[in-house]
Design an enzyme around this catalytic site. Sequence first.
Site, PDB file in Angstrom:
ATOM      1  N   ASP A  14       8.561 -26.052  25.386  1.00  0.00           N
ATOM      2  CA  ASP A  14       9.523 -24.954  25.237  1.00  0.00           C
ATOM      3  C   ASP A  14      10.877 -25.462  24.724  1.00  0.00           C
ATOM      4  OD1 ASP A  14      10.372 -22.340  25.341  1.00  0.00           O
ATOM      5  OD2 ASP A  14      10.797 -22.348  27.489  1.00  0.00           O
ATOM      6  N   ASN A  62       3.380 -14.220  23.231  1.00  0.00           N
ATOM      7  CA  ASN A  62       4.225 -14.584  22.088  1.00  0.00           C
ATOM      8  C   ASN A  62       4.057 -13.653  20.877  1.00  0.00           C
ATOM      9  OD1 ASN A  62       4.058 -18.133  22.850  1.00  0.00           O
ATOM     10  ND2 ASN A  62       5.731 -16.723  23.239  1.00  0.00           N
TER      11      ASN A  62
END
Length: 235
Positions: A14, A62
């Site tokens: 991330d 996502n």
Amino acid sequence: MMADTGQHVAIIMDGNGRWAEQRGQPRLVGHHAGAKRIREIVEACPAVGVKYLTIFAFSTENWKRTQSEVSGLMRLFKRYIRRESQNLVDDGVRVRFIGDRINLNEQLASTMDELELVTADNKRVNLTIALNYGGRDEVTRAVQRLAREIEQQRLTAKEVSAKVLAGFLDTHFLPDPDLVIRTSGEARISNFLLWQSAYAEYEFIETLWPDFNSEEFSQLVLKFRTRERRYGAVL
Ligand code: IPE
Ligand code: IPE
Ligand code: MG
């Protein structure tokens, strides 16, 4: 009980977007920089005794991002696979994908199949890439398959155990993760390996993924080995 060798490390990669934003660049620049970090981490695995490395590349959530980010990521995955394929073969890396392939572009899905095929005999490191992966989605799909087995009378409800259910998960070929690392300072798991991480140790570190390197990775693995895991028992 098995020794805590930390043989399976999973990473939530991330912070690509923030890395790019800090440089006044579009988010995709961060994704490209992030993809480049993967090779170094994979190559660091044998020296620290990591047999299985699982990385979270794209979650079932996502898809909520802008269309241009999503399509940029899909193009990046396809290019990454094509570009890294020979290198992964040379490094003895076996690659497998987890997640739902049904919503992926046909071309991307076939490059994924190909990479799994050409690396199938490799044994040095097992790299698992979670692409269009979500823990709840995975368990849901597993239960659907399991229910079908029951419907067709190949299994009875009573025979369903944790072990049987685990056999229907995308990760059926993997041991449970010992250590889960998340970069970029967020202390959440965002739907990653929900079932499998029941007893995993977690490391939430500040480094943004494109700045993560093999040194920090090795340190985290070595630190993990000093932890005492109890699995609910008194040792
Ligand atoms: C992780 O980086 C990569 C993917 C989720 C595909 P992010 O894109 O989430 O980066 P941040 O969290 O916005 O910085
Ligand atoms: C998790 O990161 C997914 C990947 C790293 C592929 P996100 O950036 O999507 O997670 P949230 O939105 O911060 O929970
Ligand atoms: Mg993020």
